[in-house]
Design a protein around this motif. Structure first.
Motif, PDB file in Angstrom:
ATOM      1  N   VAL A  28      -0.532   8.778  -4.674  1.00  7.12           N
ATOM      2  CA  VAL A  28      -0.289   7.598  -3.693  1.00  7.12           C
ATOM      3  C   VAL A  28      -1.471   6.618  -4.538  1.00  7.12           C
ATOM      4  O   VAL A  28      -2.470   6.604  -4.473  1.00  7.12           O
ATOM      5  CB  VAL A  28      -0.655   7.856  -2.176  1.00  7.12           C
ATOM      6  N   ALA A  30      -2.891   3.775  -3.238  1.00  8.03           N
ATOM      7  CA  ALA A  30      -3.294   3.132  -1.958  1.00  8.03           C
ATOM      8  C   ALA A  30      -3.842   1.836  -2.205  1.00  8.03           C
ATOM      9  O   ALA A  30      -3.666   0.560  -1.648  1.00  8.03           O
ATOM     10  CB  ALA A  30      -4.633   3.857  -1.452  1.00  8.03           C
ATOM     11  N   GLN A  49       0.074  -4.833   6.426  1.00 10.88           N
ATOM     12  CA  GLN A  49       0.640  -4.143   7.223  1.00 10.88           C
ATOM     13  C   GLN A  49      -0.143  -2.647   7.212  1.00 10.88           C
ATOM     14  O   GLN A  49      -0.965  -2.347   6.394  1.00 10.88           O
ATOM     15  CB  GLN A  49       1.922  -3.736   6.527  1.00 10.88           C
ATOM     16  N   GLY A  51      -1.114   0.800   6.220  1.00 12.28           N
ATOM     17  CA  GLY A  51      -1.095   1.499   5.172  1.00 12.28           C
ATOM     18  C   GLY A  51      -1.098   0.675   4.017  1.00 12.28           C
ATOM     19  O   GLY A  51      -0.878   1.090   2.718  1.00 12.28           O
ATOM     20  N   ALA A  52      -1.352  -0.653   4.006  1.00 13.49           N
ATOM     21  CA  ALA A  52      -1.394  -1.528   2.834  1.00 13.49           C
ATOM     22  C   ALA A  52      -2.558  -1.201   1.929  1.00 13.49           C
ATOM     23  O   ALA A  52      -2.412  -1.747   0.778  1.00 13.49           O
ATOM     24  CB  ALA A  52      -1.571  -2.898   3.485  1.00 13.49           C
ATOM     25  N   LYS A  54      -6.062  -1.459   3.321  1.00 12.54           N
ATOM     26  CA  LYS A  54      -7.166  -2.296   3.699  1.00 12.54           C
ATOM     27  C   LYS A  54      -8.466  -1.324   3.882  1.00 12.54           C
ATOM     28  O   LYS A  54      -9.454  -1.728   3.469  1.00 12.54           O
ATOM     29  CB  LYS A  54      -7.012  -2.807   5.113  1.00 12.54           C
ATOM     30  N   THR A  55      -8.380  -0.299   4.588  1.00 17.03           N
ATOM     31  CA  THR A  55      -9.597   0.635   4.901  1.00 17.03           C
ATOM     32  C   THR A  55      -9.853   1.308   3.509  1.00 17.03           C
ATOM     33  O   THR A  55     -11.149   1.180   3.343  1.00 17.03           O
ATOM     34  CB  THR A  55      -9.020   1.777   5.898  1.00 17.03           C
ATOM     35  N   THR A  56      -9.014   1.498   2.587  1.00 17.12           N
ATOM     36  CA  THR A  56      -9.411   1.986   1.352  1.00 17.12           C
ATOM     37  C   THR A  56     -10.122   1.229   0.727  1.00 17.12           C
ATOM     38  O   THR A  56     -11.187   1.567  -0.059  1.00 17.12           O
ATOM     39  CB  THR A  56      -8.165   2.477   0.578  1.00 17.12           C
ATOM     40  N   GLU A 173     -10.616  -4.081  12.106  1.00 23.67           N
ATOM     41  CA  GLU A 173     -10.170  -4.308  13.282  1.00 23.67           C
ATOM     42  C   GLU A 173     -11.086  -4.336  14.346  1.00 23.67           C
ATOM     43  O   GLU A 173     -11.150  -3.649  15.595  1.00 23.67           O
ATOM     44  CB  GLU A 173      -8.994  -3.227  13.576  1.00 23.67           C
ATOM     45  N   HIS A 205      -4.941  -7.405  12.604  1.00 28.99           N
ATOM     46  CA  HIS A 205      -3.553  -7.610  12.728  1.00 28.99           C
ATOM     47  C   HIS A 205      -3.345  -8.627  13.370  1.00 28.99           C
ATOM     48  O   HIS A 205      -2.097  -9.084  13.870  1.00 28.99           O
ATOM     49  CB  HIS A 205      -2.764  -6.293  13.416  1.00 28.99           C
TER      50      HIS A 205
HETATM   51  N1  LIG Z   1      -7.488  10.710   1.855  1.00 30.97           N
HETATM   52  C1  LIG Z   1      -6.324  10.168   1.718  1.00 30.97           C
HETATM   53  N2  LIG Z   1      -5.538  10.941   1.098  1.00 30.97           N
HETATM   54  C2  LIG Z   1      -4.156  10.512   0.715  1.00 30.97           C
HETATM   55  N3  LIG Z   1      -3.557   9.384   1.171  1.00 30.97           N
HETATM   56  C3  LIG Z   1      -4.348   8.537   1.647  1.00 30.97           C
HETATM   57  C4  LIG Z   1      -5.755   8.830   2.167  1.00 30.97           C
HETATM   58  N4  LIG Z   1      -6.494   7.695   2.635  1.00 30.97           N
HETATM   59  C5  LIG Z   1      -5.272   6.997   2.484  1.00 30.97           C
HETATM   60  N5  LIG Z   1      -4.236   7.277   1.981  1.00 30.97           N
HETATM   61  C6  LIG Z   1      -3.159   6.617   1.834  1.00 30.97           C
HETATM   62  O1  LIG Z   1      -3.397   5.281   1.000  1.00 30.97           O
HETATM   63  C7  LIG Z   1      -2.471   4.162   1.643  1.00 30.97           C
HETATM   64  C8  LIG Z   1      -3.343   3.170   2.318  1.00 30.97           C
HETATM   65  O2  LIG Z   1      -3.951   3.379   3.350  1.00 30.97           O
HETATM   66  P1  LIG Z   1      -5.222   2.806   3.984  1.00 30.97           P
HETATM   67  O3  LIG Z   1      -5.780   3.581   5.179  1.00 30.97           O
HETATM   68  O4  LIG Z   1      -6.063   1.984   3.062  1.00 30.97           O
HETATM   69  O5  LIG Z   1      -4.344   1.599   4.835  1.00 30.97           O
HETATM   70  P2  LIG Z   1      -4.636   0.304   5.891  1.00 30.97           P
HETATM   71  O6  LIG Z   1      -4.137  -0.833   5.175  1.00 30.97           O
HETATM   72  O7  LIG Z   1      -6.124   0.446   6.396  1.00 30.97           O
HETATM   73  O8  LIG Z   1      -3.553   0.830   7.337  1.00 30.97           O
HETATM   74  P3  LIG Z   1      -3.857   0.667   8.902  1.00 30.97           P
HETATM   75  O9  LIG Z   1      -3.613  -0.607   8.872  1.00 30.97           O
HETATM   76  O10 LIG Z   1      -2.870   1.613   9.368  1.00 30.97           O
HETATM   77  O11 LIG Z   1      -5.322   1.175   9.092  1.00 30.97           O
HETATM   78  C9  LIG Z   1      -1.699   4.781   2.579  1.00 30.97           C
HETATM   79  O12 LIG Z   1      -0.411   5.291   2.077  1.00 30.97           O
HETATM   80  C10 LIG Z   1      -2.382   6.055   3.001  1.00 30.97           C
HETATM   81  O13 LIG Z   1      -1.567   7.096   3.822  1.00 30.97           O
END
Ligand SMILES: Nc1ncnc2c1ncn2[C@@H]1O[C@H](COP(=O)(O)OP(=O)(O)OP(=O)(O)O)[C@@H](O)[C@H]1O
Length: 254
Positions: A28, A30, A49, A51-52, A54-56, A173, A205
């Protein structure tokens, strides 16, 4: 203005096993090559959105997660490799109700976190009073946190995030789940942090919130930057930032 965050072609992949025998590898992407910078004193929005990525991205910037590749610098230091130089100068707050002890009062929570940050005892009371005042919790400072409303808990989390007097505060958030009055109070606090010279990087959001608060923002989608600039420049000729955002995301998903 001094740059306090610099991200260039940053990537983070996650590899998971799939299939019945878990022999197949699934990668993935991310965060897939994003670039942006944040200047001191800005309120900067990170949008996208679910899963975009952001948290990563926030986890990499706050030194909690190693990047796969690319540049990820905070306060001029590498977020991975020089994390010790960064950690005492930043803090982060994740939405929801994690991160504070509900069986302690706001004041005792803040004393506890002050001790973790090795803030000298002499300085603690003054700093805690100042922070309680900023987040409007002074009147209830000695009540147990378990008696607080969601908005008060969220404000206590911000107070916790300010205990080390961070130069950069990361907020994932921060207004999620709050009623309009609580959310407005929180936005006022974020503005006061900016007046105080702090840099705030937040995800949300709520596009109206971004329009109201953020100096600049970046929109990411499936790990890639699809727009960056001021709310005004991204809004362009659309009636609202939300309209422009929806079109941008639709455009790349088509
Ligand atoms: N530890 C992990 N192992 C596998 N995939 C991961 C892991 N952490 C995040 N992902 C994947 O990486 C992608 C980005 O996730 P992330 O949590 O950064 O999104 P986000 O923008 O913060 O979403 P949200 O608004 O739902 O919090 C997603 O497809 C998620 O499933």
């Amino acid at each position: 203005m001094e740059q306090v965050i610099c991200v260039e072609d940053l990537k983070r992949e996650f590899v998971s096993k799939k299939g019945l025998l878990r022999r197949e590898k699934k990668v993935v992407k991310a965060v897939d090559g994003i670039s942006f910078d944040v200047k001191r004193g800005e309120i900067f929005g990170l949008l996208g959105q679910n899963g975009a990525g952001k948290t990563t991205t926030i986890k990499m910037l706050t030194t909690l997660l190693a990047p796969t590749s690319g540049k990820c610098e905070v306060l001029g230091y590498k977020a991975f490799g020089e994390e010790k130089k960064i950690r005492s100068r930043i803090n982060f707050i994740f939405g929801g109700e994690m991160g504070v002890y509900r069986r302690l009062s706001a004041r005792d929570n803040l004393r506890y976190f002050s001790n973790l940050y090795l803030i000298p005892k002499k300085k603690q009371d003054e700093r805690i009073d100042k922070i309680l005042e900023l987040v409007n919790l002074k009147d209830r400072a000695d009540d147990l946190a378990e008696t607080y409303s969601k908005g008060m808990i969220q404000r206590l989390q911000i107070a916790r995030g300010l205990i080390n007097d961070p130069e950069i505060l990361f907020m994932d958030e921060p207004t999620v789940g709050l009623d309009p009055v609580g959310a407005r109070m929180l936005r006022d606090i974020i503005r006061r942090l900016k007046e105080d010279g702090k840099t705030v990087l937040l995800t949300t959001h709520n596009l109206a919130e971004v329009e109201e608060l953020c100096d600049r923002l970046v929109i990411i989608n499936k790990g890639k930057v699809i727009a960056k600039g001021t709310p005004q420049s991204i809004k362009g000729s659309y009636a609202s930032l939300e309209d422009s955002y929806v079109e941008l995301v639709k455009g790349v998903s088509a």
